[in-house]
Scaffold this active site. Structure first.
Site, PDB file in Angstrom:
ATOM      1  N   ASP B  88      -5.210   2.263  16.696  1.00 41.23           N
ATOM      2  CA  ASP B  88      -4.887   1.233  15.703  1.00 41.23           C
ATOM      3  C   ASP B  88      -3.844   1.776  14.740  1.00 41.23           C
ATOM      4  O   ASP B  88      -3.666   2.993  14.603  1.00 41.23           O
ATOM      5  CB  ASP B  88      -6.126   0.761  14.937  1.00 41.23           C
ATOM      6  CG  ASP B  88      -6.788   1.850  14.105  1.00 41.23           C
ATOM      7  OD1 ASP B  88      -6.836   3.018  14.583  1.00 41.23           O
ATOM      8  OD2 ASP B  88      -7.234   1.563  12.987  1.00 41.23           O
ATOM      9  N   ASP B 119       1.680   8.093  13.625  1.00 40.76           N
ATOM     10  CA  ASP B 119       0.280   7.876  13.204  1.00 40.76           C
ATOM     11  C   ASP B 119      -0.325   6.707  13.944  1.00 40.76           C
ATOM     12  O   ASP B 119      -0.227   5.576  13.506  1.00 40.76           O
ATOM     13  CB  ASP B 119       0.272   7.648  11.688  1.00 40.76           C
ATOM     14  CG  ASP B 119      -1.114   7.368  11.134  1.00 40.76           C
ATOM     15  OD1 ASP B 119      -2.116   7.680  11.811  1.00 40.76           O
ATOM     16  OD2 ASP B 119      -1.190   6.822  10.029  1.00 40.76           O
ATOM     17  N   GLU B 153      -9.488   3.566  12.877  1.00 40.62           N
ATOM     18  CA  GLU B 153      -9.274   4.696  11.978  1.00 40.62           C
ATOM     19  C   GLU B 153      -8.693   4.233  10.654  1.00 40.62           C
ATOM     20  O   GLU B 153      -9.054   4.728   9.582  1.00 40.62           O
ATOM     21  CB  GLU B 153      -8.354   5.729  12.633  1.00 40.62           C
ATOM     22  CG  GLU B 153      -8.409   7.121  11.976  1.00 40.62           C
ATOM     23  CD  GLU B 153      -7.412   7.306  10.830  1.00 40.62           C
ATOM     24  OE1 GLU B 153      -7.566   8.277  10.071  1.00 40.62           O
ATOM     25  OE2 GLU B 153      -6.481   6.476  10.675  1.00 40.62           O
ATOM     26  N   HIS B 213      -3.529 -22.169 -19.480  1.00 44.87           N
ATOM     27  CA  HIS B 213      -2.204 -22.177 -20.092  1.00 44.87           C
ATOM     28  C   HIS B 213      -2.210 -21.089 -21.170  1.00 44.87           C
ATOM     29  O   HIS B 213      -3.057 -21.094 -22.061  1.00 44.87           O
ATOM     30  CB  HIS B 213      -1.954 -23.545 -20.697  1.00 44.87           C
ATOM     31  CG  HIS B 213      -0.550 -23.731 -21.199  1.00 44.87           C
ATOM     32  ND1 HIS B 213      -0.042 -23.014 -22.253  1.00 44.87           N
ATOM     33  CD2 HIS B 213       0.445 -24.541 -20.784  1.00 44.87           C
ATOM     34  CE1 HIS B 213       1.219 -23.391 -22.472  1.00 44.87           C
ATOM     35  NE2 HIS B 213       1.531 -24.319 -21.582  1.00 44.87           N
ATOM     36  N   HIS B 427       2.452   4.916   7.276  1.00 41.97           N
ATOM     37  CA  HIS B 427       1.965   3.918   6.296  1.00 41.97           C
ATOM     38  C   HIS B 427       3.116   3.284   5.513  1.00 41.97           C
ATOM     39  O   HIS B 427       2.877   2.509   4.600  1.00 41.97           O
ATOM     40  CB  HIS B 427       0.943   4.502   5.304  1.00 41.97           C
ATOM     41  CG  HIS B 427      -0.335   4.948   5.938  1.00 41.97           C
ATOM     42  ND1 HIS B 427      -1.550   4.879   5.292  1.00 41.97           N
ATOM     43  CD2 HIS B 427      -0.604   5.464   7.170  1.00 41.97           C
ATOM     44  CE1 HIS B 427      -2.504   5.351   6.103  1.00 41.97           C
ATOM     45  NE2 HIS B 427      -1.950   5.715   7.238  1.00 41.97           N
TER      46      HIS B 427
END
Lengths: 456, 456
Positions: B88, B119, B153, B213, B427
């Site tokens: 993954d 990764d 993971e 508001h 990442h």
């Protein structure tokens, strides 16, 4: 007057249908993709003005959204009233919280639900229908009337002031009539004599040149989101006092008389909390809730973003973080000066490990109308005639920067005749406007035109 | 050995094409919409294992994403190596920052650009290809090998530990081989012996029951975004010390020997800053940048959201605000305990004007591999044979919680053989993996299998 009153009563359904057609136009000014809808809304109003057979109607193009104008001079000796309204609306997000579609007006429990129902299509439309009713019923119209509708109020009216400056003669008037405020409570007519100003800022914190893995770099590289949180946290202390040097220097304190008048207002704090779904309120130490909400300056985060906002967990050290932060201002604070002080303070709080950019969105001057102004008396009588009770004179927390601009550029004071309610959820999902106040608004406007000459 | 080396050299293009096919599958585990892609990636690996003619291959369904398994026993007397990897990947956002599409692998300047390149698809695939090369070249395989690939993971491996617990015999091994870490620098092979753990939290601050508001209510009603900023700001002091009572209680300080080894590492702080585009670094007082990034605990905001994030200005007092905040942990901190301390502290910082909810995403134990473990010697020899220099022994800042789990559940130490680089932008947008390290990784893995028996 009864013919006008009767005309209004007889045409309720038509008026409502016309307003619904207006509300169906998603004239959102904050995002450029609605440009066509903005033009449709402007043209809608122009058509309505044209159907009144006024002396002049015109759609003025600006560098932004168009300004719709109409005028009818009945007698140069009559007082001249400039009606101001705005046809643009706030975005409807978050969409999923609307019970019915924001641009498909729906009546439930006597309320019209739609974006713009109260702010400001429904409220400003009352004056158009009042003038129409006057003219249609054959009565002679006792004032000179001018209409100006803009399409950029929700983004700070960037082109309205230049327009007024360039058209001072066209817009010359004895007073400005605006319905873009709220009644203090249901069936409690109110005239707003004070408004807060606004300085709206954006803060961007830039750290590393890309999102980093928080495991690989965490601890060694400054995190822009942590930095931003620290900056925001240091802008107010625990007593709600804003920590920007010089921020309060020009604040005009409430007079003893005003504070006493505040204490007399019918305000139920526990009902207020219940409506909002909060257990406790918080604000500047030393002031009541109403004073905090209307007569004291504020600093609020309006938006905040950084890194990963999706489902689950992403271990990212974000490369940047941003916030929209606005300050409501009171007389005699100046938005430009406050924006500068804010930027200086934010920059001084920023560590050298990141780069911080402060930009200014729109701002607006706070405003106060003189309580002895004759237009206010006529407005008070009109409210009493329709609602059966004298209006309250109050200050409101919101900003209508144009009120200060009209004062400054045209020398005209504003009459803020609110038909909405604070519970109308303007700027929120499920915005509404009570149908009965739409009709009473039309009646009150008509009576105001009737009563005005006797005070002038 | 030269037949294997030759086989690898001769098949570079095929191996690269196979990896590209693997990288084209957007097997993102953090969002449920990629469920089918997850299954495709698992099946892809199963096909590869099946083509090796192993003794057993199997795709194990779990309550989450499938686990892919394969085993080959050459001789019960041989050491058994369990290769672990994950198929993954992280989400590719922000998409607009990718120079080429994240799931269309592209080679530029000798690097493979794709989400998952480093990764962990690219790195873990090396071992599969090393075993294939061994078997295809006709050499007798000198170890027993098991493969386990998981697909969760990036979301904290919620179903892997239960799977290991239920299959202790199946997974029994003498050591675990993992390539999911980075080399200290280019051409500087490194074996990671320490990893940080993780506690990943989400904080939600709820204020009024709807967006308000900011003019009407600002100043009187607590703003959840301001509150959230205040809470985050108070979790760390200006020296970078985390302000959660008990947070440091179980932290094992670096030994004098380790700190001396850190000082010997070839680290160029000014190049590090330049790569990240920052002028200055910041972290816990009293520690060096490398120590902060690898051997000290952290607290980082990973995501932040509230109110209006669009173009322009919306004057909203938001009804809620949220943050994802994670802490990297070091031996002997316990993620469960730290999560509890964090929640207690956040709740104690929350005023009674809002409601604050703290939830825990995944966590992971920190881990240390014994520097005298024989598997590390074989790995060091393999690196030296391929890269021409002895590897460094380092700690890494990231978390591979499974390393602690393997130790605890199977009694097996892990060998963290990193072929990636810290500059691989895992990442982040434009994740990459050097093509030469993909090939050297396959060679190193093959040599490791060759050298292991002589140390066992």
């Amino acid at each position: 007057m009864s013919t006008i009153t009767d005309y209004i009563d007889a045409n309720k359904e038509t008026f409502r249908e016309e307003l619904f057609a207006f509300l169906r136009i998603p004239s959102i000014s904050t995002s450029s993709e609605h440009k066509n809808d903005i033009c449709d809304a402007a043209r809608f109003l122009l058509d309505k003005l044209e159907s009144l057979n006024m002396d002049r109607t015109e759609l003025f193009e600006t560098d932004g959204n168009p300004i719709v104008y109409g005028e009818l001079t009945t007698d140069p000796a009559h007082p001249t009233v400039l009606v101001y309204g705005h046809y643009d609306v706030q975005p409807p997000d978050p969409l999923e919280l609307w019970k019915t579609a924001p641009f498909e007006p729906t009546v439930r429990d006597g309320n019209i639900y739609a974006r713009g129902a109260s702010d400001d299509k429904g409220q400003s439309f009352t004056h158009l229908k009042a003038v129409e009713s006057y003219l249609a019923s054959g009565e002679s119209f006792p004032v000179n009337i001018k209409f100006i509708f803009e399409g950029e109020e929700e983004i700070g009216s960037p082109h309205l002031v230049p327009f007024i400056e360039a058209h001072e003669e066209l817009l010359a008037c004895d007073m400005v009539l605006i319905s873009d405020t709220a009644m203090f409570a249901e069936d409690t007519p109110s005239i707003t004599y004070g408004l807060r100003g606004l300085a709206y800022m954006e803060v961007e914190v830039e750290g590393p040149n890309r999102d980093l893995h928080s495991g690989v770099y965490g601890g060694a590289v400054e995190n822009p989101a942590n930095v931003l949180a620290g900056i925001i946290a240091r802008l107010k202390d625990k007593d709600g006092i804003i920590q920007i040097p010089g921020f309060y220097d020009d604040v005009k304190d409430l007079t003893d008389e005003e504070r006493e008048a505040y204490r007399q207002l019918p305000f139920d704090e526990s009902a207020y909390k219940k409506t909002l779904g909060v257990d406790a309120l918080h604000g500047e130490k030393g002031y009541s809730t109403l004073e905090r909400a209307t007569a004291r300056p504020t600093l609020d985060v309006n938006g905040l973003w950084s890194g990963y906002q999706g489902e689950g967990a992403k271990t990212v050290l974000p490369s940047n973080a941003g916030a929209k932060i606005s300050m409501r201002l009171v007389p005699d604070q100046d938005p430009q000066k406050i924006a500068r002080l804010f930027a200086e303070q934010v920059e001084s709080l920023a560590p050298d490990t990141v780069s911080v950019t402060v930009t200014e969105h729109h701002g607006g001057q706070p405003a106060i109308t003189d309580l002895s102004f004759y237009g206010l008396q006529a407005a008070a009588d009109a409210f009493e005639a329709v609602y059966g009770r004298e209006p309250l004179f109050t200050r409101e927390g919101g900003s209508i920067p144009i009120v200060a601009d009209f004062q400054q550029l045209l020398g005209a004071q504003s009459i803020l005749m609110g038909f909405g309610l604070n519970s109308d959820a303007i700027h929120s999902p499920n915005e509404k406007f009570a149908l009965k106040d739409f009709y009473r608004g039309i009646q009150t406007s008509a009576r105001f035109f009737e009563f005005l000459p006797k005070y002038s």
